[in-house]
Design an enzyme around this catalytic site. Structure first.
Site, PDB file in Angstrom:
ATOM      1  N   GLY A  15      69.018 -33.935  65.512  1.00  0.00           N
ATOM      2  CA  GLY A  15      67.754 -33.231  65.510  1.00  0.00           C
ATOM      3  C   GLY A  15      66.940 -33.181  64.222  1.00  0.00           C
ATOM      4  O   GLY A  15      67.802 -33.359  63.036  1.00  0.00           O
ATOM      5  N   ARG A  76      68.910 -39.727  69.495  1.00  0.00           N
ATOM      6  CA  ARG A  76      70.597 -39.580  69.891  1.00  0.00           C
ATOM      7  C   ARG A  76      70.718 -40.813  70.711  1.00  0.00           C
ATOM      8  O   ARG A  76      70.078 -41.353  71.607  1.00  0.00           O
ATOM      9  CB  ARG A  76      70.682 -38.392  70.510  1.00  0.00           C
ATOM     10  N   ASP A 107      76.510 -33.201  61.654  1.00  0.00           N
ATOM     11  CA  ASP A 107      77.880 -33.789  61.855  1.00  0.00           C
ATOM     12  C   ASP A 107      78.174 -34.994  62.729  1.00  0.00           C
ATOM     13  O   ASP A 107      78.914 -35.769  62.485  1.00  0.00           O
ATOM     14  CB  ASP A 107      78.848 -32.633  61.745  1.00  0.00           C
ATOM     15  N   THR A 130      69.940 -30.498  58.987  1.00  0.00           N
ATOM     16  CA  THR A 130      69.813 -29.682  60.211  1.00  0.00           C
ATOM     17  C   THR A 130      69.300 -28.233  59.744  1.00  0.00           C
ATOM     18  O   THR A 130      69.709 -27.622  58.682  1.00  0.00           O
ATOM     19  CB  THR A 130      71.170 -29.612  60.903  1.00  0.00           C
ATOM     20  N   ASP A 132      70.447 -25.652  61.348  1.00  0.00           N
ATOM     21  CA  ASP A 132      71.422 -24.503  61.651  1.00  0.00           C
ATOM     22  C   ASP A 132      72.326 -24.028  60.297  1.00  0.00           C
ATOM     23  O   ASP A 132      72.946 -23.060  60.189  1.00  0.00           O
ATOM     24  CB  ASP A 132      72.126 -24.855  62.736  1.00  0.00           C
ATOM     25  N   ASP A 134      74.871 -25.351  59.302  1.00  0.00           N
ATOM     26  CA  ASP A 134      76.376 -25.214  59.801  1.00  0.00           C
ATOM     27  C   ASP A 134      77.182 -26.372  59.441  1.00  0.00           C
ATOM     28  O   ASP A 134      78.380 -26.698  59.935  1.00  0.00           O
ATOM     29  CB  ASP A 134      76.414 -24.996  61.260  1.00  0.00           C
ATOM     30  N   ARG A 176      73.565 -22.188  67.962  1.00  0.00           N
ATOM     31  CA  ARG A 176      74.203 -22.304  69.083  1.00  0.00           C
ATOM     32  C   ARG A 176      75.719 -21.843  68.665  1.00  0.00           C
ATOM     33  O   ARG A 176      76.453 -21.009  69.389  1.00  0.00           O
ATOM     34  CB  ARG A 176      74.491 -23.587  69.742  1.00  0.00           C
TER      35      ARG A 176
HETATM   36  P1  ATP Z   1      72.333 -31.985  65.412  1.00  0.00           P
HETATM   37  O1  ATP Z   1      72.815 -30.786  64.378  1.00  0.00           O
HETATM   38  O2  ATP Z   1      70.866 -31.757  65.339  1.00  0.00           O
HETATM   39  O3  ATP Z   1      72.886 -31.878  66.822  1.00  0.00           O
HETATM   40  P2  ATP Z   1      73.808 -34.199  65.042  1.00  0.00           P
HETATM   41  O4  ATP Z   1      73.607 -35.275  63.650  1.00  0.00           O
HETATM   42  O5  ATP Z   1      74.968 -33.240  64.853  1.00  0.00           O
HETATM   43  O6  ATP Z   1      72.508 -33.668  64.762  1.00  0.00           O
HETATM   44  P3  ATP Z   1      74.686 -35.459  67.286  1.00  0.00           P
HETATM   45  O7  ATP Z   1      73.672 -35.669  68.632  1.00  0.00           O
HETATM   46  O8  ATP Z   1      75.695 -34.922  67.482  1.00  0.00           O
HETATM   47  O9  ATP Z   1      73.623 -34.903  66.198  1.00  0.00           O
HETATM   48  O10 ATP Z   1      74.848 -36.829  66.878  1.00  0.00           O
HETATM   49  C1  ATP Z   1      73.829 -38.000  66.424  1.00  0.00           C
HETATM   50  C2  ATP Z   1      74.226 -39.393  66.959  1.00  0.00           C
HETATM   51  O11 ATP Z   1      75.279 -39.783  66.078  1.00  0.00           O
HETATM   52  C3  ATP Z   1      74.570 -39.699  68.267  1.00  0.00           C
HETATM   53  O12 ATP Z   1      73.659 -39.705  69.205  1.00  0.00           O
HETATM   54  C4  ATP Z   1      75.504 -40.867  68.216  1.00  0.00           C
HETATM   55  O13 ATP Z   1      74.529 -42.058  68.335  1.00  0.00           O
HETATM   56  C5  ATP Z   1      76.017 -40.749  66.835  1.00  0.00           C
HETATM   57  N1  ATP Z   1      77.201 -40.418  66.981  1.00  0.00           N
HETATM   58  C6  ATP Z   1      77.818 -38.969  67.225  1.00  0.00           C
HETATM   59  N2  ATP Z   1      79.235 -38.768  67.292  1.00  0.00           N
HETATM   60  C7  ATP Z   1      79.595 -40.249  67.277  1.00  0.00           C
HETATM   61  C8  ATP Z   1      80.940 -41.119  67.176  1.00  0.00           C
HETATM   62  N3  ATP Z   1      82.023 -40.207  67.519  1.00  0.00           N
HETATM   63  N4  ATP Z   1      81.101 -42.051  67.418  1.00  0.00           N
HETATM   64  C9  ATP Z   1      79.605 -42.900  67.069  1.00  0.00           C
HETATM   65  N5  ATP Z   1      78.572 -42.316  67.170  1.00  0.00           N
HETATM   66  C10 ATP Z   1      78.483 -40.883  67.028  1.00  0.00           C
END
Ligand code: ATP
Length: 328
Positions: A15, A76, A107, A130, A132, A134, A176
């Site tokens: 995000g 993503r 994360d 982010t 949030d 978090d 969330r």
């Molecule tokens: P937000 O806090 O906004 O959700 P985020 O970084 O946690 O941000 P995610 O959608 O969980 O967002 O992860 C972003 C991208 O990171 C995923 O679309 C994927 O491409 C990559 N990713 C996440 N987990 C893994 C994993 N276990 N192995 C490889 N790539 C990953």
């Protein structure tokens, strides 16, 4: 001996949040300051798989410190979750002679970076972006302060209409799994009650509090609800519940949604982004890898990225108490 890093790539993933642009600017300019090339990767890991790269110089990041969103776009990527996808990304990496990667995201994005590092031994550093807040290992994530200011400004406006019509408003804010936005913006905006994912204060308590405030002469109220609040009821179900039990209240709902992610970053987020970007680049140049840069006690610090991913943030009990006292 450490291999010298001559080219660093940066991407934004997950995000978007205000301050990501200021962080990109900081990474690009710190690279230029140290005579290192900087490559911007578009659309997060998906752009890495597709080789969507652009060489960035200090002037290519002008006029973005004040802009929300991310000029590199975010995405993503399901393909990056597969070994084949990551292999494609690594092939592009090598073709472009990139030595290290800075990931601005949450994360999930850090987990992707960690997996990439394990498989291909590419040095990586994470910058927490982010709204949030978090992520373990930093008191503030990029965008959190801006989101708080946005939410408070909107609730102030809602309060104008609430008090004009003697209404009760449920305002749903993002969060969330974490109630940091709800708790802090709720206190800042003078909410009557704040419902968060970390703590089930119970529906009876909500009714008691609303009844008490009616008796004490309050004619309108604001209840701030985090998306993932623990009562298990969404904001519209909460409205129905209160209307059934307190028909004297005219209840309205306002779901703030994605506007909380947008807007020009606050001064705090711009300064934080600039500091974290410098630390991220300089840590890579010092040979460090698998860390997240963050802010603890107003000092820029490094936290091992696996701790940042696995650790959780806790709700501040002092803030819960303050919120309680303020709504007397
Ligand atoms: P937000 O806090 O906004 O959700 P985020 O970084 O946690 O941000 P995610 O959608 O969980 O967002 O992860 C972003 C991208 O990171 C995923 O679309 C994927 O491409 C990559 N990713 C996440 N987990 C893994 C994993 N276990 N192995 C490889 N790539 C990953």
């Amino acid at each position: 001996m450490l291999e010298k890093i001559k080219k660093i790539a940066v991407l934004t993933s997950g995000g978007d949040s205000p301050g990501m642009n200021a962080a990109i600017r900081s990474v690009v300019r710190t690279c230029a300051y140290h005579g290192v090339d900087c490559i911007g990767i578009y659309r997060g890991y998906q752009g890495m798989i597709e080789g969507d790269f652009k060489l960035m110089g200090p002037r290519s990041v002008k006029d973005i410190v004040n802009k929300g969103g991310t000029i590199l776009k975010s995405a993503r990527s399901k393909e990056f979750m597969t070994k084949e996808g990551r292999q494609k990304a690594y092939t592009n990496f090598k073709k472009a002679d990139i030595d290290a990667l800075i990931v601005i995201g949450g994360d999930g994005s850090f987990t992707g970076a960690q997996v990439f590092n394990k498989e291909f031994n590419v040095p990586i550093i994470g910058i927490p972006g982010t709204i949030d807040n978090d992520i373990y290992g930093t008191s503030h994530t990029l965008g959190y302060d801006t989101a708080l200011n946005t939410v408070v400004e909107v609730i102030d406006k809602i309060r104008d209409t609430a008090s004009s019509h003697n209404r009760l408003f449920f305002v749903e804010v993002m969060g969330r799994d974490a109630g940091h936005i709800a708790l802090n913006a709720g206190i800042g905006a003078g909410a009557e009650e704040i419902l968060i994912p970390e703590e089930n204060l119970g529906l009876d308590r909500l009714l008691d509090s609303l009844k008490r405030s009616k008796l004490s002469g309050k004619s309108s109220s604001i209840v701030v609800v985090a998306e993932g609040d623990k009562t298990g009821k969404n904001v519209f179900e909460l409205k129905d519940y209160v209307e059934q039990n307190m028909p004297e209240y005219d209840v309205r709902v306002s779901v703030l949604g994605h506007m909380q992610r947008g807007g020009s970053p606050s001064c705090f987020d711009r300064v934080l982004a600039s500091r974290l970007g410098v630390k991220a680049v300089e840590s890579l140049l010092e040979g460090k890898t698998n860390y997240m840069v963050g802010l603890l006690n107003d000092k820029v610090t490094l936290t091992p990225i696996d701790q940042a991913i696995k650790g959780s943030t806790e709700v501040d009990r002092e803030l819960l108490k303050v919120s309680d006292i303020m709504s007397i």
